[in-house]
Design a protein around this motif. Structure first.
Motif, PDB file in Angstrom:
ATOM      1  N   PRO A 100       0.753  -1.252   0.000  1.00  0.00           N
ATOM      2  CA  PRO A 100       0.000   0.000   0.000  1.00  0.00           C
ATOM      3  C   PRO A 100       0.790   1.312   0.000  1.00  0.00           C
ATOM      4  N   HIS A 101       2.073   1.317  -0.247  1.00  0.00           N
ATOM      5  CA  HIS A 101       2.760   2.605  -0.387  1.00  0.00           C
ATOM      6  C   HIS A 101       2.612   3.458   0.873  1.00  0.00           C
ATOM      7  N   ASP A 102       2.749   2.848   2.048  1.00  0.00           N
ATOM      8  CA  ASP A 102       2.587   3.653   3.256  1.00  0.00           C
ATOM      9  C   ASP A 102       3.742   3.500   4.249  1.00  0.00           C
ATOM     10  N   PRO A 104       6.100   5.423   5.069  1.00  0.00           N
ATOM     11  CA  PRO A 104       6.365   6.556   5.964  1.00  0.00           C
ATOM     12  C   PRO A 104       5.497   6.549   7.221  1.00  0.00           C
TER      13      PRO A 104
ATOM     14  N   VAL B  52       4.433  13.578   8.057  1.00  0.00           N
ATOM     15  CA  VAL B  52       3.818  12.451   8.738  1.00  0.00           C
ATOM     16  C   VAL B  52       4.745  11.887   9.823  1.00  0.00           C
ATOM     17  N   CYS B  54       7.824  10.686   9.835  1.00  0.00           N
ATOM     18  CA  CYS B  54       8.407   9.382   9.527  1.00  0.00           C
ATOM     19  C   CYS B  54       9.869   9.297   9.952  1.00  0.00           C
ATOM     20  N   PRO B 101       9.361  11.561   1.991  1.00  0.00           N
ATOM     21  CA  PRO B 101       8.461  10.843   1.093  1.00  0.00           C
ATOM     22  C   PRO B 101       7.150  11.588   0.846  1.00  0.00           C
ATOM     23  N   PHE B 141      -0.015  12.945   0.154  1.00  0.00           N
ATOM     24  CA  PHE B 141       0.445  11.600   0.500  1.00  0.00           C
ATOM     25  C   PHE B 141      -0.706  10.652   0.804  1.00  0.00           C
ATOM     26  N   VAL B 144      -2.460   8.789  -1.899  1.00  0.00           N
ATOM     27  CA  VAL B 144      -1.711   7.725  -2.572  1.00  0.00           C
ATOM     28  C   VAL B 144      -1.569   6.512  -1.655  1.00  0.00           C
ATOM     29  N   ALA B 145      -1.306   6.771  -0.370  1.00  0.00           N
ATOM     30  CA  ALA B 145      -1.000   5.674   0.546  1.00  0.00           C
ATOM     31  C   ALA B 145      -2.262   4.910   0.937  1.00  0.00           C
ATOM     32  N   GLY B 146      -2.072   3.624   1.262  1.00  0.00           N
ATOM     33  CA  GLY B 146      -3.211   2.760   1.552  1.00  0.00           C
ATOM     34  C   GLY B 146      -3.781   2.920   2.948  1.00  0.00           C
ATOM     35  N   GLU B 160      -6.393   1.889  -5.967  1.00  0.00           N
ATOM     36  CA  GLU B 160      -6.902   0.832  -5.093  1.00  0.00           C
ATOM     37  C   GLU B 160      -8.261   0.330  -5.548  1.00  0.00           C
TER      38      GLU B 160
END
Lengths: 907, 171
Positions: A100-102, A104, B52, B54, B101, B141, B144-146, B160
């Motif tokens: 899932p591209h997560d 970070p 976020v 990270c 990112p 972000f 895009v992110a799940g 998705e």
């Protein structure tokens, strides 16, 4: 040992391994997912493909899965072969198609096995043009966070949870490309070992929910080798700290102790260290209710006045304080005035256990030996709740003989799914005798639920069956006699039988367990005898000597004492409230040294802030008798220092000696004063050790923010704190352990990390061959060793239990969450502590007209308790169970009491 | 003697040439958008904090001058509870921007950061966070992110498909 050729290099592999284990053990990098050193191979992920060649002339070869191919003499394989490489890169590309591209916002990031393997296999860019499969997550309780989108279907979670740890509520759902790992519905995971999913999962599907609340990456955590303080097993842990707060606990592999896994109590009980009940500065309380914080020098001056000038001092030690602190206290007050702080029954039982283990031929096994036993007898202990990781090891022992049988049918031991199919529901000789239904019952061939006396009688009957010299209980029921005979047969057949008991019930049970083990020794079997002790340094305290708390109460009542010093002990959890209050009245001054405010510290006139396990250095002795060192993880704010350091300074101030400048000096004086603890000094290297001229760095080399962390307060950077007690530095500067031989002695490895291996799997780079101990011996040194000679059996056997009319034998019940003082203070654990109750046999409860939840009154030992009734299956008639939980007054159990409906008792 | 006059003549001629000196600060040089100056934290197009927490910028920083601590909002978005850059240590290498990112941390064409006290070069989050998107106007972000956050459910991110029905019986 078979010779294999890896990319033309001749190597030696161990017998009975598969190629993957051999390659990893030899230091090669070969990506894998579904293989786990404890759970071995299933061949589910196809990631560890290598090329195997027929002989030296074969140039074509064929692709095989390394984890499913046994090592054979002269095998020729290639990891580097371009075709094998392409195959592995392809596999990981598929696995990543729905990822899932997560990263970070993923808590696994930075210590992710999937990241490591992706880099190793060389996959960089998603070429798959179609949509990503998604899932909904579940709420799995306060410990584990669920994020199914990250799953790569390696099956490790269910293999650990169900097959290894005996859990039932995590499973695989759905089919084809939508396989789902979770529970049938939202809810807290039931297994006591659910926290291990965090380390077992190669990606971020299961992550640590307590860490999520104060998230920090692995590379930013300052760590040091530590020992779990939440039970007597002494599992090795790696606590991580950032910005002065403890962020999480990870397992630290020790081949002789906990191996790869921890229990949830040990993993999530740490947050008491960050609690708001912590004592951070010395507190002076001249009159009740008035308290002020004073500075350390002033506190020491006042303490020395309370102790010097012919004042008579009584000292109370603690089973949750280190050996060093207890020893310093013993020095301060003199051995004759040193008391263990344990109630009479527990104190005597611990001494008895020591006498049995040192005076008899049966050896106390290490945890890994427990896991290798091939016949088990548990006498009177609910192991899952008093020593959870031992229960996990016992579950492995339960599979030992069926696995051996499967291996004899030529199934390789590492072929986990074939072994599972071969053994089906076959059970090995595993017998449980406990006063009520326990979780290990399901692994057992025979279960016997009985009151303590009858458990002791069964034990003696087994001993008598094994060796006719052992005493035999009189008037044994035919059914029990037959059971004893069956168990004796099973133990006789075994190669390495183990007897597990503990100090939670009675002396008779402890003695019966010894009799069984000795009877086995008498007929020439090597028997292991494992006694479970309640706290992290119970064994160490018993070795230190001293008298019990009851002796202290008596001595104080006689008068003549001026000052009481209590070390890391809340006496209200050891004896009744009134007893303790009367006891405190006997003293002019009370000094308490503790890390957390308790009822005891609030009764003290002077309180010193002690270090919790992550803030100090010391040695603990576990139930095996293994002394293990824990190191300071971080320098805490305030005046917090180890108990022994405070006591040394106080003694220096009062002119009784010079303060110890580091822990090695304490250990040296302890070795000369208490010969039984002499070898504790070898539990870890001394502070003078240097690796390549440097101290070992606590922080990883990629530790960030060094020039900004303190800049908020002052831009001038402070020098890092000094550590006189260990060869570890509070910095990323110093020697960085990298594995494969480039590492300090294993006692000093702060975190397992190796280039390319950021996940917990990095431990394979520090092991002596796959699944071996740590290179250079597993940490810890045994202080208890069995005697050669056979002592006489314990002759007295109790008569059978007879229920009394209108009275109940009240026995203690332990719960994994709450029965130990410190984990109950950790917020995530607190929500799982059961509400206090009185446990009754269902039939007794019906007679009492007490349906579950109905309030009943218990009168015992001068105490009246009103608690809801709970029906406990397996609890014998005439026996009531009282849980050991915060908020339940302490009784000396077992003892007789009256249970009634509150109305009746009022009348 | 002749060379003396020759030199003087040369100097005299220079007086009529175009000036090289820029009279800063009245006159400002052109700085490319990619210039590596003062660091800022940007917001996504919806106005939410892009960072976020990270920790990748902090890890990439060769002088370790970035410190932050992660926290989470009730919406499920992670953010830094504090974010500190010690500019008295910063070497403006731009590695933090490369590592980021989410395009949150960006270097800007501003170098006017002189201070009398070194302590004033320690920038906290309120000094760093701007109200715009900076150099990357479109990126968000969480789209895009799940990871699901409030307002964006599972299956709604870029690329998705809707969440799997694990109790479905269809092949």
């Amino acid at each position: 040992m078979p010779k294999i050729y890896v990319d033309g290099k001749e190597c030696e592999a161990a017998e009975g391994q598969n190629l993957l284990e051999a390659c990893l053990g030899l230091g090669f990098d070969l990506p894998y997912f579904c293989w786990h050193p404890a759970m071995r191979s299933v061949g589910a992920c196809r990631q560890c493909a290598v090329k195997e060649f027929k002989d030296e002339n074969d140039a074509r070869g064929r692709i095989v899965m390394a984890c499913m191919t046994p090592v054979t003499e002269g095998a020729r394989i290639s990891i580097d072969d371009p075709e094998a490489r392409a195959f592995r890169a392809g596999v990981i590309e598929w696995l990543m198609a729905s990822h899932p591209h997560d990263c970070p916002v993923c808590d696994e990031g930075g210590e992710c096995h999937l990241q490591d393997m992706t880099v190793m296999a060389g996959h960089v860019y998603r070429r798959h043009r179609f949509g990503k499969r998604t899932y909904r997550n579940q709420d799995l309780g306060p410990f584990v966070n669920h994020e199914m989108n990250r799953c790569i279907q390696c099956y490790r979670c269910v293999r650990f949870y169900c097959d290894y740890a005996g859990g039932r509520d995590l499973s695989v759902f759905a089919s084809r490309d939508s396989v789902y790992f979770g529970r049938s519905e939202d809810g807290t995971l039931e297994s006591e070992f659910s926290g291990n999913l965090v380390e077992v999962c190669p990606t971020g599907v299961f992550t640590d929910k307590t860490l999520k609340k104060h998230y920090t990456r692995k590379w930013d955590l300052q760590a040091a080798p530590s020992i779990c303080v939440h039970c007597g097993l002494g599992c090795n842990t790696t606590p991580g700290e950032r910005y002065g707060r403890l962020r999480r606990i990870r397992n630290r592999y020790n081949g002789s102790v906990n191996g790869y896994f921890l229990c949830d109590r040990g993993r999530f009980g740490y947050e008491f260290v960050n609690g708001d009940k912590r004592i951070r500065r010395p507190v002076l309380r001249e009159r009740p209710g008035e308290e002020e914080q004073i500075d350390a020098g002033e506190a020491i001056r006042r303490a020395s006045l309370m102790l010097g000038d012919g004042k008579r001092v009584m000292a109370i030690g603690s089973p949750r304080a280190s050996l060093e602190s207890n020893f310093a206290l013993r020095e301060l007050a003199g051995p004759e005035n040193f008391f263990s702080g344990l109630p009479d029954n527990e104190h005597k039982l611990l001494r008895l256990v020591l006498d049995i283990l040192k005076g008899g031929p049966a050896r106390s096994p290490s945890l890994s030996e427990v896991g290798r036993a091939d016949a088990v007898l548990i006498l009177g202990e609910d192991v899952t709740n008093t020593a959870p990781v031992e229960a996990l090891m016992l579950r492995q022992a339960a599979r030992k003989r069926p696995v051996e049988k499967a291996v004899s049918r030529k199934i390789p031991e590492w072929d986990a799914s074939a072994i599972k199919t071969a053994i089906q529901n076959e059970k090995e000789p595993f017998h449980v005798a406990a006063p009520f239904a326990t979780k290990l019952d399901e692994a057992a061939k025979a279960v016997y639920h009985a009151p303590p006396e009858d458990i002791a009688r069964l034990g003696n009957a087994i001993a008598h069956e094994l060796d006719r010299d052992a005493p035999s209980p009189e008037g044994l029921e035919g059914r029990i006699a037959q059971l004893a005979k069956d168990i004796a047969e099973d133990l006789k057949d075994a190669k390495s039988p183990i007897i597990v008991s503990g100090v939670s019930l009675s002396e008779a049970v402890v003695k019966a367990a010894a009799n069984v083990a000795w009877a086995l020794e008498a007929i020439g079997k090597k028997a292991a005898l494992s006694y479970i002790v309640p706290e992290c340094n119970s064994t160490g305290l018993a070795l230190m000597g001293g008298k019990s708390l009851d002796d202290a109460l008596k001595a104080a009542a006689h008068g003549g004492f001026d000052t009481l010093v209590i070390l890391e002990n809340d006496l209200f959890t050891r004896a009744g409230k009134e007893e303790v209050e009367v006891f405190f009245e006997c003293f002019e001054n009370i000094i308490a040294i503790d890390h957390t405010a308790t009822r005891t510290t609030s009764a003290a006139g002077l309180v010193f802030p002690a270090a919790a396990f992550a803030e100090g250095t010391g040695t603990l002795v576990n139930s095996e008798g293994r002394a293990q060192r824990f190191f300071k993880v971080f320098d805490p704010e305030g005046d917090i220092a180890e108990g022994w350091r405070w006591l040394g300074r106080i003694m220096e101030e009062s002119g009784a000696g010079t303060a110890w400048s580091n822990i090695d000096e304490v250990l040296e004086s302890m070795a000369s004063e208490v010969p039984e603890l002499q070898e504790a000094i070898d539990a870890a290297p001394s502070a003078g050790l240097r690796m390549a001229g440097q101290k070992v760095a606590r922080a990883p080399q990629r530790f960030s923010g060094r020039t900004a962390i303190h800049a908020g307060r002052s831009v001038i950077e402070p020098r890092p704190p000094e550590d006189p007690d260990s060869p570890l530095s509070f910095s990323m500067e110093g020697f960085q352990p990298k594995g494969l031989g480039k590492e300090p002695p294993p006692e000093l490895i702060p975190q397992f990390w190796s280039p390319g291996w950021n996940s917990p799997q990095a431990v394979i780079r520090f092991q002596d061959g796959t699944n071996g101990g740590l290179r250079g011996n597993d940490p810890g040194v045994r202080l208890i060793n069995p005697a050669e000679a056979m002592p006489g059996y314990f002759r007295e056997v109790p008569g059978p239990f007879r229920p009394r009319k209108g009275e109940w034998l009240v026995i203690p019940v332990y719960h994994i969450f709450g029965s130990e003082e410190l984990n109950a203070l950790s917020p995530p654990v607190a929500g799982l502590i059961p509400r206090p109750y009185i446990g009754l046999n269902p039939e007794d409860a019906v007679k009492l007209e007490a349906p579950p939840g109905e309030e009943v009154a218990l009168k015992a030992g001068g105490l009246h308790l009103k608690l809801p009734a709970r029906h406990m299956p397996g609890l014998p008639e005439g026996v009531a169970a009282l849980p050991v939980l915060p908020g339940v007054e302490r009784l000396r159990l077992p003892q007789w009491g009256v249970v009634a409906r509150p109305k009746e008792s009022a009348a | 003697m002749l060379s003396l006059f020759k030199t003087a003549w040369g100097v005299f001629l220079r007086a009529f040439e175009k000036r090289v000196t820029v009279s800063y600060p009245e006159e400002r040089p052109y700085l490319a958008p990619r210039f590596r100056g003062r660091i800022i934290l940007s917001r996504d197009p919806d106005g939410g904090e892009r960072c976020v927490a990270c920790y990748l910028c902090a890890a990439a920083c060769p002088v370790d001058c970035i410190a932050l601590d992660a926290a989470e909002t009730e919406d499920g978005r992670r953010y830094p509870s504090f974010f500190r850059i010690n500019f008295s240590r910063c070497i403006f290498c731009g590695y933090c921007e490369e590592a980021c990112p989410t395009y949150a941390i960006q270097l800007t064409p501003d170098f006017e950061m002189s201070e009398y006290a070194r302590q004033s070069l320690v920038y906290e989050k309120e000094d760093l966070l701007i109200s715009g998107t900076g150099k990357y106007p479109d990126y968000n972000f969480y789209r895009v992110a799940g990871l699901a956050i409030k307002g964006k459910d599972k299956g709604e991110a870029e690329n998705e498909t809707p969440p799997v029905d694990i109790r479905g019986l269809m092949p």
